[in-house]
Every structure is written in structure tokens, then in C-alpha cells.
Design an enzyme around this catalytic site. Structure first.
Site, short mmCIF file in Angstrom:
data_model
loop_
_atom_site.label_atom_id
_atom_site.label_comp_id
_atom_site.label_asym_id
_atom_site.label_seq_id
_atom_site.Cartn_x
_atom_site.Cartn_y
_atom_site.Cartn_z
N ASP A 464 -19.50 -30.72 21.44
CA ASP A 464 -19.66 -31.55 22.82
C ASP A 464 -20.22 -30.60 23.81
O ASP A 464 -20.07 -29.25 23.69
CB ASP A 464 -18.48 -32.13 23.08
CG ASP A 464 -18.55 -33.35 24.09
OD1 ASP A 464 -19.60 -33.31 24.63
OD2 ASP A 464 -17.78 -34.27 24.06
N ASP A 534 -21.61 -42.52 25.43
CA ASP A 534 -20.08 -42.73 25.41
C ASP A 534 -20.03 -44.27 25.81
O ASP A 534 -18.89 -44.97 25.55
CB ASP A 534 -19.43 -42.10 26.73
CG ASP A 534 -19.20 -40.54 26.20
OD1 ASP A 534 -19.08 -40.14 25.14
OD2 ASP A 534 -18.70 -39.87 27.09
C1 GLA Z 1 -17.18 -36.59 25.93
C2 GLA Z 1 -17.61 -37.26 24.69
C3 GLA Z 1 -16.73 -38.01 24.14
C4 GLA Z 1 -15.33 -37.28 23.84
C5 GLA Z 1 -14.69 -36.76 25.34
C6 GLA Z 1 -13.51 -35.92 25.24
O1 GLA Z 1 -17.07 -37.39 27.13
O2 GLA Z 1 -18.95 -37.69 24.88
O3 GLA Z 1 -16.90 -38.63 23.03
O4 GLA Z 1 -15.63 -36.53 22.67
O5 GLA Z 1 -15.95 -35.95 25.60
O6 GLA Z 1 -13.29 -35.25 26.20
#
Ligand code: GLA
Length: 740
Positions: A464, A534
Site C-alpha cells: 500500500d 476503496d
Molecule cells: C488503504 C487501502 C485500504 C486499507 C487501508 C489500511 O486505504 O486502500 O484497502 O488497506 O489503507 O490502512
């Protein structure tokens, strides 16, 4: 394509020229007397290797402006040409000269990794700057991969202020540009705009690819291109840092498109003997509309970009526990989730943020990639054993480029972040960015991740990246090198992921950046799949996936089924609809399945089984959008297997309306001579059987030709009573050919 060579030296109107040919397209380059490289033609190919057959007539300006190259389709305009167009190259030499003059030194045609490659090497004879333009021809894919190498063969340093990967000059016409835009939770919206005189710029200055825009574009003659018809020139930049695409309508209605690393805050100190190589610009031409362009790019990604190890393997159905438990990752609840996931048919169980360091919220822990002993008193192995024991693979989340000030890493090395000594850093999600241009930073993070992967049976990593870069300073570098940080950081990230891949070749890696902020051909050379957004709400998601799928292959697009009311929109789509939307690429489940009812769990099990049945066609087939979710409701997408024996049609209606009759979707890509039968995905057991809908009744079947001509009715069923109009309808149909 005929047996003519993919690259031929030729001539046009007496000028030296090179003709590059793919299966269906051709690119003709020629050299003007003054040394300028002209893109005489790029588009549909003719079966000829004579440059003159393309009747090239580089446009000339009116007599008063004949000295200038504006409006002339240059393949690599430089600051120093007699032109005012957007250039690809601008430098300052040590003596203060700020113009470059390029003269062809040599041309070379060789096979590079099996691909015919033309390298045109130019040199500024006074300043000894060597500029090599490389064109790699992917004949079967109908694309050309371009890149540029600068080499300082002189005795003094050269300051490079911009070096882009290439220009595409198209002849006078009225054009339209298609690009992808959005923001967090709304990535990949396919946007079109007429190109009028002046410039349209799409770019990232955020340090990474970004959610706001994506380094992909398509150009079509205004009004000509639809999803399946019309000419489309397209391109994608293999770069995960700052990038730019400038579409410039020049004089005489000519179009100049330049693509590359963003010149914003860019400056490169090219010392004597040093070289610099740009990221690749992959460009192609299709006369089958945006859909045809997408299919070419998808094939190229699969055959020539994605890491070879998992290119052809089917992506596992995954469960991710982020939305179920957030930072509260503890063994017992995770094992409970894993049991339910396994019973549904999930193949890969992933724990997300919260398992490491002092990570109980987003205020601490990033930078410390060690298992939290309070949450995992017996180590991570306990959970991994349980997950493996349930027959699933195990995956984990990391965010290696980021650090919280409340971490052991930051306390030991506060100078490792991007910063300027006298400026307060801007915090986003309480985190700062580690400077991967630094060797010591890379070594530390690599070692931490290596240890994690060596000590545990981890099959999958979600990598990420949750914030853009501000105060991107590198104060410990020599002043003249400090702006190189934008590029060196990205190279550093590539280096670390590349080393991990080499050491752990079976690892499957998912690229994520606060949702879908990092999908590009650069990161896709190192990662296998992408977290798309997300925003997992099914109606919004249709648009996000539609846009994404114009640039990137279905086997890279990860979609989860999550809970309702949806965390982003509050809307409540039925579970079946959510599954049907998530099946468009790589299926994942991300809800709190501990709270799902027995009926929900059973429905999920059936849907996962149905997905596995159609997965090879979705992930490895060709994609055709039959009705665009941006403009039409119902919308539909179709996938066709490579052997054209099987096809899947997915249709969705978000909101029904009184009085709207059943729409039909004409299928595409089938074999007209074959018969196809509708197959029930829930009852047919093996991928190669052709069970009909209901035993004892006549099979629903038709020919490829008729399915492509008359199409299928979408949602022919009337709503159950006068008060219903048919909201949230979805349908997934599998058709297979019983013909040998
Ligand atoms: C980001 C990702 C999510 C999740 C969060 C965790 O927003 O896109 O899918 O992994 O971080 O903190």
C-alpha cells in the site's frame, strides 16, 4: 501480417526513412534535411515496405513561417528546434547554451528480447550529448514501445531540465482525448473532451501515479470513435512517479502529444560519462474503437509487462479482513473469519493494516515491520497455520514507503523522510514519506521485509501507499542532485520490490495506493494485481471498473464484495448484485462475514463457485463493453475465451424505470459459425461440460452469428408487480459451444 520485415529502411520523397509494421498498423519515420525526425504516418498499415507508398507530405507552413516546425509531426521535438511546440527535451550545457541540435549519428535494427528494435542515435555535435531513440516493435500486439536514452559524451556536466519518452504527431484534424480521472473513492472515470486550440494537460505532481489521473490516454478523431468502431491512438507510460501527458493542438489543426516524466520540479545532473534512461511509452493504434485499443493493451500487459511467474495463473479468490476488523487484528477473530471464508470457497486469506509494530490506529507503527507481540503472542505462525490448515493461502498488508513519527524507525532515523530542514512537514493520515532515493533507507526496509517473508509462510503481499508527497526535499544530496529525488525514489521502490520478487519468486503482490492510486505499466512489471478503489459500493464501482478496464487487464483488477450500508455511500445493493459486480475481475470478499446470515453465507458459497466456473474466461479472455455504465442503465460487459468457445455476459440494472422496455445487447467476438448454449453456472460441474439450463427442457441456444446480430435481451422479466420497476438487477450468463 505478410512476411515483410517488421522494420525496414526505406525512403520517402528522397529522405531517409524507416517503416515499422505491426500486424495491422504502420509507423513511418523520416529524417528531414535539417535533422528533424518526422512521424509521417502512424495508423492502419498497408502491405508495403515502400515509404513513398504512404504518400508522405510533411505539412509545411505558410511562407512567412516556413522556418518553423510548428504543425509538423515531430517524433521527438527538442528545445533548440526552430519550433515553439511542447518539447520532449530541454537542457542547459555548462557554457550556458540552452538549445540542442541533433544530427543522426547512426541507425540500428536488431532483435531485442525477440522484438525487432530500431534505435536512432542522434548527437549534438558541439556539445557531445548523445540521444538514442528506441522503438521496439511488438508485431503481434500492434504496439510500439518507445524510450529515450541520454548520454553525456562530453567533458562537462549537462543539466537536463526535461526529458520525455516521446511525441506523437498526428495530422491536421479535429480530435478528441480520452483520459482517466478521479479522486480517492472515485478513481478511473473515463472522460472525453474535444481538443481545441491550446493544450490539454493531464498529469501527476503527487510523486506517485495518483487517484486523480492515470498515465493512459486515447485519441480519436472527434465523433468518430465509439466503443467498438473507429480509429484510436492510445498510449500508456510505464512510470509510477510524476508524469505528464500534453495534448497540444498546434497551428494548422495538427496535434502534438508528448508523454513522459513530469518536468515539474525535475532537474537532472548528467555528469560526463553518465546516462539517463526514460520510462517506456507504450503506444498503439486500433481501428476497433476504445474496446479494440483496450484489448491490444491488455494482451500486451499479459504477454510483455506482468511478472512472468504469475502471468498465466488464475488469481485466487481472496478474503481481506480490513473492513471487518480494521486495526484490531487478533488471532482468534481472524481464525473465525478464516473458517467462514474457507467454507465459502475462498482461496487466499489476507490480514490488512494493524498486525505490526505499535499499530492500533493510523497514528503509530508504520516503519516497524515486525509482528505485534500483544496481538500475536505466539507469533504470526499460529494464524498462518490455521489459515493453511483450512486449505487457504495466507497474505499480509504492508506500506513500506511510509513512516509514522511514532515508530522505532523514525525515532532512530528522523532524517530518512522527504523534508526540507526549515519547513514543517505536512502530515497526511499521520504519516510521512521515506526517501527511497537513499540507499540506507532501501536497505533497511528491504531487510525488514525479507525477514518477515523468510520467517513466515506468506504467499501474498498487499503493498500500500497512502499519501502524496509534499516537502519532497533530499537535503543530504549534493544541491545539483536534490531534484532527482522524484525519479530516484521511484527507481528505489522498483529496486526493492524487484529484489523481493527475485528472492521470493512465488510471492503474489498486489499494488494499492489509498485505493487505486498506483496502476501503471511500471508497477505492473513488478506486481500481479491492483486494488482498484476503496469505494466498494456496487453502483459506483461499475463506473470505476469500466474506466479501469479500458487501460488494464481484468486479471489485474481486484474487487471486493463488502457490507451494506456501504461504508462510502450508505447505499444498499443486494448481496447477489454486489457479487456480480465484483466478478468482473479478480473476486475478493471484504465484509464482516461473522455477521452474515446463514442465507448470505450460502449465497456467497454459490457465487464463489459460479465465479470459479467463469474465472478463466473473465481473467484470460477478451473484454467487450456492450453497454457503457456511464451512459446506460442497464449496462453490460462480455468476456470471450481465447478459443472463442465460451463467453460470459454480465448485465446490471441499477435503477429501473416505468415504461422502459427490455434492452438487448449484441454480443461480440464470437465465432459466427458455432452454436452456443446457455450453461447454468451453479449446476454445471466441470469447465468443459455443457449442461443446459434445466434438465429435461430444450437447451437455450443460438449461433454466434445470431447472438452477434440480434443479441440477448437484458432483463426480459417484468418486475413482480406494478410498484416495482426493477432496481438492482444483475445477471451473469455463461454460453458455451458444444461444437467440436
Ligand atoms: C488503504 C487501502 C485500504 C486499507 C487501508 C489500511 O486505504 O486502500 O484497502 O488497506 O489503507 O490502512
Amino acid at each position: 501480417m505478410s512476411d515483410l520485415p517488421a522494420i525496414a529502411r526505406t525512403s520517402c520523397e528522397g529522405r531517409t526513412a524507416w517503416l515499422l509494421r505491426t500486424r495491422r498498423a504502420a509507423m513511418l519515420l523520416s529524417l528531414r534535411e535539417d535533422g528533424a525526425l518526422i512521424l509521417d504516418h502512424w495508423g492502419a498499415g498497408g502491405a508495403s515496405e515502400r515509404g513513398d507508398d504512404y504518400l508522405p507530405r510533411p505539412p509545411r507552413n505558410r511562407p512567412s513561417h516556413r522556418a518553423f516546425l510548428d504543425g509538423v509531426p515531430l517524433a521527438f521535438p527538442v528545445h533548440g528546434d526552430p519550433s515553439f511546440k511542447e518539447p520532449c527535451l530541454a537542457v542547459m550545457f555548462a557554457d550556458g547554451t540552452r538549445t540542442v541540435r541533433l544530427a543522426l549519428r547512426d541507425d540500428e535494427i536488431v532483435e531485442r528480447d525477440g522484438h525487432p528494435t530500431l534505435t536512432l542515435t542522434f548527437e549534438d555535435p558541439v556539445q557531445q550529448l548523445v540521444v538514442s531513440l528506441r522503438f521496439e516493435v511488438f508485431v503481434e500486439h500492434d504496439v510500439v514501445r518507445r524510450s529515450v536514452r541520454l548520454e553525456n559524451a562530453g567533458a562537462a556536466p549537462v543539466r537536463v531540465e526535461r526529458v520525455l519518452s516521446g511525441a506523437i504527431g498526428l495530422p491536421p484534424d479535429r480530435y478528441e482525448a480520452w483520459t482517466l480521472h478521479g479522486q480517492w473513492g472515485a478513481e478511473y472515470h473515463l472522460t472525453s473532451r474535444p481538443l481545441a486550440p491550446g493544450k490539454f494537460v493531464t498529469e501527476s505532481r503527487r510523486g506517485f501515479t495518483s487517484q486523480e489521473a492515470n498515465p493512459w490516454f486515447a485519441i480519436s478523431p472527434a465523433g468518430e470513435s465509439t466503443e467498438e468502431h473507429g480509429r484510436v491512438w492510445f498510449g500508456a507510460l510505464a512510470w509510477s512517479g510524476n508524469w505528464t501527458i500534453v495534448c497540444e493542438v498546434e497551428r494548422n489543426d495538427a496535434l502534438n502529444v508528448v508523454v513522459g516524466v513530469n518536468p515539474f520540479d525535475f532537474d537532472w545532473h548528467l555528469a560526463p560519462g553518465e546516462s539517463f534512461e526514460t520510462p517506456a511509452l507504450v503506444c498503439g493504434f486500433s481501428d476497433e474503437g476504445l474496446g479494440g485499443a483496450a484489448r491490444l493493451l491488455h494482451r500486451f500487459e499479459v504477454d510483455a509487462v506482468l511478472p512472468a511467474r504469475h502471468r498465466e495463473t488464475l488469481r485466487p479468490v481472496l478474503y481481506n479482513s480490513w473492513e471487518a476488523t480494521h486495526f484490531d487484528v487478533r488471532v482468534l477473530p481472524q481464525v473465525e473469519l478464516a473458517r467462514r471464508a474457507a467454507a465459502m470457497g475462498v482461496e487466499l486469506f489476507v490480514i490488512d493494516d494493524g498486525w505490526f509494530g505499535a499499530r492500533d490506529s493510523d497514528t503509530a507503527g508504520l516503519g516497524d515491520w515486525v509482528v505485534n507481540p500483544r496481538k500475536f503472542p505466539n507469533g504470526l505462525g499460529e494464524l498462518i497455520d490455521a489459515v493453511n490448515g483450512l486449505g487457504m493461502q495466507f497474505g499480509i498488508w504492508v506500506e513500506p514507503e511510509m513512516v509514522n513519527p511514532d515508530s522505532d524507525l523514525y525515532r532512530a532515523h528522523p532524517d530518512w523522510i522527504f523534508h526540507f530542514p526549515n519547513r514543517e512537514p505536512t502530515f497526511v493520515r499521520n504519516q510521512l514519506v521515506l526517501n527511497f532515493a537513499r540507499e540506507d533507507v532501501r536497505a533497511n526496509i528491504l531487510e525488514q521485509l525479507r525477514r518477515l517473508l523468510r520467517e513466515h509462510r506468506i504467499d501474498f503481499v498487499k503493498w500500500d501507499h497512502n499519501r502524496p508527497y509534499t516537502e519532497a526535499g533530499w537535503p543530504s544530496a549534493a544541491l545539483e542532485r536534490q531534484r532527482e529525488v522524484w525519479v530516484r525514489h521511484v527507481w528505489g521502490v522498483y529496486d526493492v520490490i524487484g529484489k523481493l520478487r527475485r528472492e521470493f519468486p512465488d510471492l503474489l503482490i498486489e499494488s494499492c495506493a489509498g485505493g487505486g492510486g498506483r496502476a501503471d505499466l511500471g508497477i505492473l512489471a513488478l506486481t500481479d494485481q491492483i486494488w482498484t478503489s476503496d469505494n466498494t459500493e456496487a453502483a459506483d464501482r461499475l463506473l470505476i471498473q469500466y474506466g479501469y478496464s479500458h487501460a488494464y487487464a481484468a486479471r489485474t483488477m481486484v474487487n471486493w464484495v463488502t457490507d451494506v450500508p456501504n461504508q462510502q455511500t450508505g447505499r444498499e445493493a443486494p448481496l447477489g448484485f454486489r457479487f456480480d459486480v465484483a466478478m468482473q475481475g479478480v473476486l475478493g470478499i471484504g465484509g464482516n462475514i461473522l455477521e452474515w446470515s446463514a442465507d448470505d453465507l450460502e449465497l456467497a458459497r454459490l457465487n464463489v463457485a459460479a465465479y470459479k466456473r467463469i474465472r478463466p474466461i473473465v481473467q484470460q479472455g477478451e473484454q467487450f463493453w456492450l453497454a457503457d455504465p456511464g451512459r446506460e442503465d442497464p449496462c453490460a460487459v462480455q468476456y470471450v475465451s481465447p478459443d472463442r468457445r465460451s463467453t460470459v455476459v454480465m448485465a446490471y440494472q441499477v435503477r429501473g424505470r416505468v415504461g422502459r422496455g427490455a434492452r438487448r445487447a449484441r454480443l461480440r467476438g464470437l465465432d459466427p459459425a458455432r452454436r452456443y448454449r446457455r450453461v447454468d453456472t451453479t449446476t454445471s460441474p466441470a469447465p468443459d461440460t455443457t449442461a443446459v439450463v434445466a434438465p429435461g427442457t430444450a437447451p437455450v441456444e443460438s449461433t454466434g452469428a445470431v447472438l452477434m446480430a440480434a443479441g440477448l435481451p437484458l432483463f426480459a422479466e417484468q418486475p413482480p408487480d406494478d410498484r416495482h420497476t426493477g432496481d438492482w438487477l444483475s445477471d451473469i450468463q455463461l454460453w458455451e459451444s458444444p461444437d467440436p
